[in-house]
Design a protein around this motif. Structure first.
Motif, mmCIF file in Angstrom:
data_model
loop_
_atom_site.group_PDB
_atom_site.id
_atom_site.type_symbol
_atom_site.label_atom_id
_atom_site.label_comp_id
_atom_site.label_asym_id
_atom_site.label_seq_id
_atom_site.Cartn_x
_atom_site.Cartn_y
_atom_site.Cartn_z
ATOM 1 N N HIS A 233 0.803 -1.224 0.000
ATOM 2 C CA HIS A 233 0.000 0.000 0.000
ATOM 3 C C HIS A 233 0.837 1.275 0.000
ATOM 4 N N ARG A 234 1.541 1.517 1.093
ATOM 5 C CA ARG A 234 2.190 2.822 1.249
ATOM 6 C C ARG A 234 3.497 2.948 0.460
ATOM 7 N N HIS B 120 1.507 3.849 -3.422
ATOM 8 C CA HIS B 120 1.485 5.314 -3.290
ATOM 9 C C HIS B 120 2.861 5.972 -3.257
ATOM 10 N N SER C 101 5.004 6.509 -0.983
ATOM 11 C CA SER C 101 5.052 7.513 0.082
ATOM 12 C C SER C 101 6.399 7.548 0.815
ATOM 13 N N ARG D 191 -4.558 1.603 -7.313
ATOM 14 C CA ARG D 191 -4.417 2.903 -7.972
ATOM 15 C C ARG D 191 -5.684 3.256 -8.747
ATOM 16 N N HIS E 1 -8.214 4.631 -6.253
ATOM 17 C CA HIS E 1 -8.003 6.027 -5.880
ATOM 18 C C HIS E 1 -8.358 6.978 -7.017
ATOM 19 N N GLU F 37 -4.799 1.596 9.060
ATOM 20 C CA GLU F 37 -5.292 2.152 7.801
ATOM 21 C C GLU F 37 -6.677 2.791 7.940
ATOM 22 N N HIS G 186 -8.968 6.906 6.867
ATOM 23 C CA HIS G 186 -9.041 6.759 5.420
ATOM 24 C C HIS G 186 -9.444 8.044 4.716
ATOM 25 N N HIS H 83 -6.276 9.730 4.233
ATOM 26 C CA HIS H 83 -5.471 9.033 3.230
ATOM 27 C C HIS H 83 -5.921 9.354 1.807
ATOM 28 N N HIS H 84 -7.226 9.407 1.579
ATOM 29 C CA HIS H 84 -7.694 9.696 0.228
ATOM 30 C C HIS H 84 -7.432 11.146 -0.171
ATOM 31 N N PRO I 162 -2.836 10.958 -0.370
ATOM 32 C CA PRO I 162 -2.429 9.557 -0.514
ATOM 33 C C PRO I 162 -0.921 9.335 -0.514
ATOM 34 N N ASN J 156 -1.149 7.573 7.937
ATOM 35 C CA ASN J 156 -2.604 7.609 7.866
ATOM 36 C C ASN J 156 -3.116 8.452 9.026
#
Length: 463
Positions: A95-96, A100, A102, A133, A136, A265, A268, A271-272, A275, A280
């Motif tokens: 995920h991260r 993303h 990040s 992806r 999002h 997580e 959210h 996060h959105h 991202p 989070n």
């Protein structure tokens, strides 16, 4: 999964969304016909049988195994550890890190997360990130692979149990195709899930405390079920339970309970909105073990370039929602009549009408005190003596410097505007305190190009 052909590797280097039309979403929805809705009459053809077996048979095996297998405390603690090990492979890795970008991870850490993520049995990194992806980019639309508007069950697990009615929207993963760790995991994914998800959690309890069966049932099968539904809650529970402190345009929400069951997580909505932030949870007291794990890895030199969205911009998002809530509260309240809606009355007419009812002039506005004389905290005599007169000086400190509440209540009693207005130097007395920061809609602003959403100090106040 089998290794892709060399030709596919070359094509994978080209961004898949490089040449899409500007109206891609609408164009796709118009030109690509979806499959018919799921029909129980055709359930054999509509179900994705591989996922049905993995997601439905696995918990049955685990529950039956638990009925006939004693849970030892060593196995219990190891199962919790292994849950976080494989879960962090998804949250910190899939995920991260990869979906993303990040933060940056060293090669050893990437291999660690790729192996751990394989143990969660949720597909390869490349497959998982491609879907995420798309989620999002097309959140809550028909091109979102786990569209929350289709219901809690669908976004949680239904989208995997049935064949997709429509291909998810395009999402570029060309950057992932170039990563040797991701290619390695993609190439060896099938043996990896068997080894990491079942063999290792069986071997370790067997070798260290002679509990191979317990390791397989609890650290292997049941742990896998918990990891699955922990991740699935990000797609379902996190779009259903909680608040929207940063934006309410889409379904993502923040809630501690969701964070608790998803290894952090659950914030959210944040996060959105942001991202590419490695966090989070942005407050130290909020539960986000994935953030803490990444931070520790940075201290150990295994991770770097942790991305944090500017606090100034984060605060703007919060302020936008705070103002929106205040605006909703404001709309439910009663406000004074706008001066443009009140009749203009001459001084002579004011005095004449004051003989028939208790009218008092303050700051250029004529007020009807009929229902307030007996309730006046200072006594009715102070109001009675001001009937038909200008009580501005007395009201603003001459007799008593009235409270904000008194100013607000007074404005609700306006019945007219004195012809010629008020004396100069009293401009700040016109607007009651409750209206000095009243939030205005964009179409209420004096300039069509103004950017402020609130007025201050009584300038240009709107009713």
């Amino acid at each position: 999964m089998p290794a892709p052909k060399q030709k596919s590797k070359v094509n994978d280097d080209i961004p898949s969304d490089l040449n899409i039309p500007d109206n891609y979403v609408q164009h796709t929805l118009t030109t690509q016909k979806p499959l018919p809705p799921f029909n129980w009459a055709n359930w054999r053809d509509d179900l994705n049988w591989l996922n049905v077996v993995i997601l439905c048979v696995t918990p049955v095996i685990g529950l039956i195994g638990a009925l006939f297998t004693k849970l030892r405390w060593e196995t219990f603690l190891f199962s919790i550890f292994y849950y976080f090990f494989t879960g962090l492979g998804i949250t910190a890795g899939y995920h991260r890190l990869w979906a993303h970008r990040s933060y940056n991870a060293s090669i050893p850490m990437q291999y660690f997360l790729a192996i751990a993520g394989a143990g969660a049995v949720e597909g390869s990194i490349k497959w998982w990130c491609r879907g995420h992806r798309a989620h999002h980019r097309y959140t809550d639309t028909e091109l979102d692979p786990y569209n929350a508007h289709k219901g809690f069950f669908y976004s949680h697990i239904g989208w995997m149990l049935m064949k997709p009615r429509r291909k998810p929207g395009v999402a570029d993963v060309s950057d992932l195709s170039k990563n040797p760790v991701i290619r390695w995991q993609h190439r060896h994914y099938l043996p990896m899930i068997l080894i990491v998800s079942f063999i290792i959690p069986t071997l370790i309890p067997w070798l260290f405390w002679n509990d191979a069966r317990g390791g397989y049932v609890y650290a292997g099968v049941l742990r896998l079920c918990f990891v699955h539904h922990s991740t699935f809650c990000v797609n379902s529970l996190a779009h259903w339970l909680g608040e929207t402190p940063f934006d309410d345009k889409h379904t993502p929400r923040d809630h501690f309970a969701t964070a608790l069951v998803t290894i952090g997580e659950g914030y959210h909505n944040f996060h959105h909105q942001f991202p590419m932030d490695y966090r989070n949870a942005i407050r130290w007291y909020q539960y986000d073990p994935t953030k803490w794990f990444i931070w520790v890895c940075q201290q150990l030199g295994l991770a770097s370039h942790l991305k944090v969205f500017p606090e100034n911009e984060v605060r703007k998002g919060q302020l936008t929602m705070e103002l929106k809530k205040l605006k909703e509260t404001q709309e439910r309240l009663a406000w004074p009549s706008d001066s443009n809606d009140l009749p203009v009355i001459s001084w002579e007419s004011y005095q004449e009408q004051a003989l028939k009812r208790p009218l008092i002039l303050i700051s250029g506005f004529i007020h009807d005190a009929t229902n307030f004389i007996d309730e006046h905290p200072g006594g009715p005599h102070l109001l009675i003596k001001m009937i038909g007169k200008d009580a501005t000086t007395a009201f603003f400190g001459g007799v008593y410097d009235h409270s904000n509440a008194a100013h607000n209540l007074l404005a609700m009693k306006r019945v007219g505007v004195l012809h010629g207005g008020m004396r100069q130097g009293l401009d700040d007395k016109v607007v009651p305190p409750s209206q000095r920061l009243k939030i205005a809609r964009y179409n209420e602003l004096s300039s069509p190009y103004a950017s402020s959403t609130a007025y201050s100090d009584g300038e240009g106040m709107l009713g």
